[in-house]
Design a protein around this motif. Structure first.
Motif: not given
Length: 423
Positions: A255-264, A272-286
């Motif tokens: 999987t590849e996910l985009a993480v924006s640095i805008e506003g950081i 926080g954004r990087l960790e949230a993306a990893m959690t989202a990847a796990a959730a989507e994998a079922g």
């Protein structure tokens, strides 16, 4: 009679998954087993849904001299299909050509492996003994087949449905070796009802009258092969209408996910954004394991620090530690890489509007990003020494205008950050 069949290709059994030396042992072992696990899911699916037959369109094995382990596992799965009365039709492709090493194993009589001398066909009956189809196919004799194998396909009367099984590059896809090259218009004009293709690892339906279909490979093997992988269950109605149902059998998701640095503004916010993306990847994998690439993009104040390979490496290692060891869970996420495609946050005057080397560099880069032909020229000039290597040249030829623009912009931003740092 209405009937169903499974179409799969590019199993690449016993793929070595190179380039993961730094991954934990649990990741390497699960990936090495994943091609087998995905194939076993395809077989279980075929048995559960009582398909009338199975077609496998080449590259069943990852190497011409296929491992004994892979061949024994293949024999076991084909035997299970035979026990349920499901015939299997196979062609070999460039990874597993006919002249590669093969163990002397006995396969069920319901298994047909098409030879390489000429296109052959077999009649297929359903479980009631009614004729439902003719299946045609031809294997690769050796790895590099340059002739048009599709030219040898001709329909034979005596069946209501005609399926052609072929491992080929249709219309010269530059991202794949141009083996058994042919044209979509040529396939459509042959009079077959379904072309069951292999070779291209991305899932594609090239046509629907007739159906010309790449199911993609059954298990992703690198970050270039992201998302669901598996095969098609194909249903044919009494009137000959064809409908496709894709089934995801991948054992491990890439999987590849985009993480924006805008506003950081701070590293804490970025974390926080990087960790949230990893959690989202796990959730989507079922519940399945995930090999993940995070793509950092957008403009922000964190851009300059992310131009440092050392900083990116430290983020990578820290995130791997944060998410936990794959040894502790079956549904792990392994962060394969961080791909930095960020831009500086421009405050005040646009640096491209000034004088001097940096401004000129940025203007030329923007021009090349906007003009496809200029972008092509710039990349070819910059990469000229590297293009003497065939694989690198093949890669550059496969780049679309959008990806080429991204690379030029990324290079310009990296150069600008280094120039600002050094003044």
């Amino acid at each position: 009679m209405p009937f169903t069949f499974l179409h799969a290709a590019d199993l690449h059994l016993d793929s070595p998954f190179r380039g993961l030396a730094r991954a934990p042992k649990a990741v390497r072992e699960r990936l090495k087993e994943s091609t087998f696990a995905s194939f076993e899911k395809l077989v279980s699916l075929s048995r559960l849904e009582k398909v009338d037959f199975v077609v496998l369109a080449g590259d069943l094995y990852d190497a011409a001299d296929r491992s004994l382990r892979a061949q024994l596992r293949m024999q076991k799965q084909l035997t299970l299909l035979a026990e349920d009365g499901i015939p299997v039709f196979i062609v070999h492709g460039n990874h597993d050509p006919e002249n590669g090493w093969q163990a002397r194993l006995d396969y069920p009589e319901q298994v047909t492996v098409f030879g390489s001398r000429r296109v052959e066909f077999r009649a297929v009956d359903n479980r009631r003994g009614e004729r439902i189809a003719h299946v045609y196919g031809i294997s690769y004799r050796e790895a590099a087949v340059r002739e048009n194998l599709a030219a040898g396909f001709e329909k034979k009367e005596g069946a209501p449905f005609h399926l052609a099984l072929l491992h080929a590059n249709v219309d010269g896809d530059a991202a794949h070796d141009n083996y058994a090259p042919c044209r979509l218009s040529e396939l459509a004009g042959k009079g077959f009802d379904y072309w069951a293709l292999g070779h291209v690892h991305g899932r594609r339906v090239l046509g629907e009258s007739p159906h010309v279909v790449y199911p993609g490979n059954s298990q992703g093997r690198s970050i270039r092969e992201i998302g669901p992988k598996g095969g098609y269950v194909v249903s044919v109605s009494e009137t000959g209408d064809v409908s496709l149902s894709f089934r995801d059998t991948a054992d491990v998701l890439w999987t590849e996910l985009a993480v924006s640095i805008e506003g950081i503004r701070t590293e804490q916010e970025l974390k926080g954004r990087l960790e949230a993306a990893m959690t989202a990847a796990a959730a989507e994998a079922g519940g399945r394991p995930v090999v993940l690439r995070l793509r950092l993009e957008g403009a922000g104040v964190q851009h300059d620090s992310l131009q440092s390979p050392q900083v990116v490496a430290e983020w990578l290692e820290s995130l791997r530690e944060w998410y936990g060891s794959p040894d502790e869970s079956d549904a792990w996420v392994w962060l394969d890489s961080l791909d930095v495609r960020t831009r500086p946050e421009l405050g005040g005057t646009d640096p491209a509007e000034g004088d001097g080397f940096l401004a000129e560099l940025l203007r030329q880069a923007r021009s090349a990003e906007a003009d496809g032909s200029e972008g092509r020229r710039l990349l070819e000039e910059a990469l000229e020494p590297a293009l003497r290597q065939p694989k690198l040249r093949e890669w550059t030829l496969s780049l679309g205008d959008e990806r080429r623009s991204e690379l030029i912009g990324q290079a310009a931003r990296l150069a600008a950050a280094l120039l600002r740092e050094k003044e």
